[in-house]
Design an enzyme around this catalytic site. Structure first.
Site, PDB file in Angstrom:
ATOM      1  N   ASP A   4     -49.821 -19.147 -54.399  1.00  0.00           N
ATOM      2  CA  ASP A   4     -49.515 -20.393 -53.676  1.00  0.00           C
ATOM      3  C   ASP A   4     -50.221 -21.566 -54.353  1.00  0.00           C
ATOM      4  O   ASP A   4     -51.248 -21.404 -55.004  1.00  0.00           O
ATOM      5  CB  ASP A   4     -49.973 -20.316 -52.215  1.00  0.00           C
ATOM      6  CG  ASP A   4     -49.220 -21.306 -51.333  1.00  0.00           C
ATOM      7  OD1 ASP A   4     -48.338 -20.869 -50.563  1.00  0.00           O
ATOM      8  OD2 ASP A   4     -49.481 -22.532 -51.419  1.00  0.00           O
ATOM      9  N   LYS A  23     -36.307 -18.020 -49.237  1.00  0.00           N
ATOM     10  CA  LYS A  23     -36.025 -18.976 -48.154  1.00  0.00           C
ATOM     11  C   LYS A  23     -35.362 -20.217 -48.734  1.00  0.00           C
ATOM     12  O   LYS A  23     -35.689 -20.653 -49.837  1.00  0.00           O
ATOM     13  CB  LYS A  23     -37.339 -19.384 -47.488  1.00  0.00           C
ATOM     14  CG  LYS A  23     -37.117 -20.462 -46.426  1.00  0.00           C
ATOM     15  CD  LYS A  23     -38.291 -20.598 -45.522  1.00  0.00           C
ATOM     16  CE  LYS A  23     -39.328 -21.567 -46.059  1.00  0.00           C
ATOM     17  NZ  LYS A  23     -40.417 -21.746 -45.073  1.00  0.00           N
ATOM     18  N   SER A  48     -49.655 -14.790 -44.012  1.00  0.00           N
ATOM     19  CA  SER A  48     -49.180 -13.798 -43.040  1.00  0.00           C
ATOM     20  C   SER A  48     -48.151 -12.838 -43.654  1.00  0.00           C
ATOM     21  O   SER A  48     -48.147 -11.646 -43.326  1.00  0.00           O
ATOM     22  CB  SER A  48     -48.633 -14.466 -41.774  1.00  0.00           C
ATOM     23  OG  SER A  48     -47.382 -15.035 -41.996  1.00  0.00           O
ATOM     24  N   TRP A  49     -47.300 -13.313 -44.560  1.00  0.00           N
ATOM     25  CA  TRP A  49     -46.364 -12.381 -45.225  1.00  0.00           C
ATOM     26  C   TRP A  49     -47.168 -11.390 -46.064  1.00  0.00           C
ATOM     27  O   TRP A  49     -46.838 -10.213 -46.150  1.00  0.00           O
ATOM     28  CB  TRP A  49     -45.370 -13.138 -46.123  1.00  0.00           C
ATOM     29  CG  TRP A  49     -44.204 -13.723 -45.394  1.00  0.00           C
ATOM     30  CD1 TRP A  49     -44.184 -14.156 -44.101  1.00  0.00           C
ATOM     31  CD2 TRP A  49     -42.877 -13.929 -45.920  1.00  0.00           C
ATOM     32  NE1 TRP A  49     -42.929 -14.631 -43.794  1.00  0.00           N
ATOM     33  CE2 TRP A  49     -42.109 -14.510 -44.881  1.00  0.00           C
ATOM     34  CE3 TRP A  49     -42.273 -13.715 -47.149  1.00  0.00           C
ATOM     35  CZ2 TRP A  49     -40.763 -14.855 -45.047  1.00  0.00           C
ATOM     36  CZ3 TRP A  49     -40.937 -14.046 -47.322  1.00  0.00           C
ATOM     37  CH2 TRP A  49     -40.184 -14.612 -46.271  1.00  0.00           C
TER      38      TRP A  49
HETATM   39  C1  SAM Z   1     -44.011 -21.847 -45.068  1.00  0.00           C
HETATM   40  S1  SAM Z   1     -45.400 -21.781 -46.097  1.00  0.00           S
HETATM   41  C2  SAM Z   1     -45.534 -20.066 -46.430  1.00  0.00           C
HETATM   42  C3  SAM Z   1     -46.079 -19.244 -45.287  1.00  0.00           C
HETATM   43  C4  SAM Z   1     -46.405 -17.830 -45.727  1.00  0.00           C
HETATM   44  N1  SAM Z   1     -45.202 -17.065 -46.051  1.00  0.00           N
HETATM   45  C5  SAM Z   1     -47.136 -17.070 -44.662  1.00  0.00           C
HETATM   46  O1  SAM Z   1     -46.525 -16.219 -44.031  1.00  0.00           O
HETATM   47  O2  SAM Z   1     -48.329 -17.330 -44.467  1.00  0.00           O
HETATM   48  C6  SAM Z   1     -44.774 -22.402 -47.605  1.00  0.00           C
HETATM   49  C7  SAM Z   1     -45.767 -22.360 -48.738  1.00  0.00           C
HETATM   50  O3  SAM Z   1     -45.085 -22.636 -49.959  1.00  0.00           O
HETATM   51  C8  SAM Z   1     -46.061 -23.164 -50.834  1.00  0.00           C
HETATM   52  N2  SAM Z   1     -45.451 -23.744 -52.026  1.00  0.00           N
HETATM   53  C9  SAM Z   1     -44.559 -24.768 -52.090  1.00  0.00           C
HETATM   54  N3  SAM Z   1     -44.257 -25.040 -53.367  1.00  0.00           N
HETATM   55  C10 SAM Z   1     -44.946 -24.154 -54.128  1.00  0.00           C
HETATM   56  C11 SAM Z   1     -45.059 -23.939 -55.532  1.00  0.00           C
HETATM   57  N4  SAM Z   1     -44.391 -24.704 -56.418  1.00  0.00           N
HETATM   58  N5  SAM Z   1     -45.872 -22.954 -55.969  1.00  0.00           N
HETATM   59  C12 SAM Z   1     -46.558 -22.189 -55.093  1.00  0.00           C
HETATM   60  N6  SAM Z   1     -46.513 -22.356 -53.752  1.00  0.00           N
HETATM   61  C13 SAM Z   1     -45.701 -23.329 -53.284  1.00  0.00           C
HETATM   62  C14 SAM Z   1     -46.776 -24.172 -49.955  1.00  0.00           C
HETATM   63  O4  SAM Z   1     -48.026 -24.519 -50.506  1.00  0.00           O
HETATM   64  C15 SAM Z   1     -46.867 -23.418 -48.629  1.00  0.00           C
HETATM   65  O5  SAM Z   1     -48.105 -22.788 -48.490  1.00  0.00           O
END
Ligand code: SAM
Length: 240
Positions: free
Chosen positions: A110, A192, A83-84
């Site tokens: 991601d 974040k 979504s971002w």
């Molecule tokens: C809260 S979600 C993000 C939502 C996104 N901003 C959206 O609006 O759709 C957090 C994301 O961080 C990703 N994430 C966590 N650690 C990560 C890493 N080391 N490398 C890449 N992505 C990571 C997770 O897989 C997850 O999809």
């Protein structure tokens, strides 16, 4: 205007709201589900075709601080489900839908799969903390420098608060290091994190590289969540 699929979804959400949730196992699933069903941002995201409610956090922050504009280069870390990326792609005109404005670029990464977003380059199943992933990003940027690095990354919760905070802070510093090495002078950084003892140190460290840094908690970020964002603006550049 709702299309058929959105209308069907909204109707089914309304129907679900009227169902008693007594069959859901466990209090936390029950709480999560009832919160989802009563959260105005969840429904609004569906109506506006955003992949999740997080879209409104970036919208709110950008409406207030203007970090996205047509023509700029954005790296979106932790982008799934996307979504971002949807918001950024529109606001920087990555899909070229406004022929009078400069066309920007959004590169999203991601660990999970990311379904394509119009105008954006997505790099799914890729761990941002891995140096090879960052080399891949640089390769895809093809000499362009990010004007904005945004991170909504969050580690998988272990249930051990200190460990979760440590993992989160580790992700934040990985993003900060990348942004400092790669960004264009004047760029912004949005990360974040969860409110924790290390937040102040991170804020201080960001302020070494950005002319201003500000903690931000958008109203679409749930008030009972420790989530917050740090926004660094006007990257000073690295002294050679
Ligand atoms: C809260 S979600 C993000 C939502 C996104 N901003 C959206 O609006 O759709 C957090 C994301 O961080 C990703 N994430 C966590 N650690 C990560 C890493 N080391 N490398 C890449 N992505 C990571 C997770 O897989 C997850 O999809």
């Amino acid at each position: 205007m709702l299309n058929g699929a959105s209308r069907k979804f909204s109707t089914s959400v309304r129907c679900l709201k009227s169902v008693k949730l007594k069959n859901v196992k466990g209090a936390s699933s029950h709480n999560w589900l009832s919160r989802q069903l009563t959260d105005p941002y969840v429904e609004k995201a569906k109506m506006m075709n955003y992949r999740c409610r997080s879209a409104f956090k970036l919208i709110e922050i950008d409406d207030r601080f203007e970090i996205l504009r047509p023509g700029i280069v954005v790296v979106d870390c932790g982008a799934a489900p996307g979504s971002w990326t949807q918001v950024a792609a529109k606001r920087v005109n990555a899909d070229g839908s406004d022929p009078r404005a400069p066309q920007g670029l959004v590169l999203s990464i991601d660990k999970q799969q990311i379904f394509p977003v119009e105008g954006a380059t997505v790099l799914g199943n890729t761990d941002f903390t891995n140096p090879q992933s960052q080399s891949k990003i640089v390769e895809l940027l093809a000499g362009k420098k990010p004007d904005s690095v945004v991170s909504d990354m969050a580690p998988n919760a272990t249930g051990v608060k200190d460990l979760d905070n440590e993992n989160m802070i580790h992700l934040c510093y990985t993003v900060l290091r990348f942004a400092v090495q790669m960004s264009e002078v004047g760029a912004s950084l949005l990360v974040k994190l969860w409110q924790c003892g290390e937040a102040r140190q991170l804020e201080n460290d960001i302020s070494k590289f950005y002319k201003s840094v500000k903690p931000v908690k958008p109203s679409s970020s749930r008030s009972d969540s420790a989530e917050m964002f740090l926004l660094g603006r006007d990257f000073k550049g690295l002294m050679k």
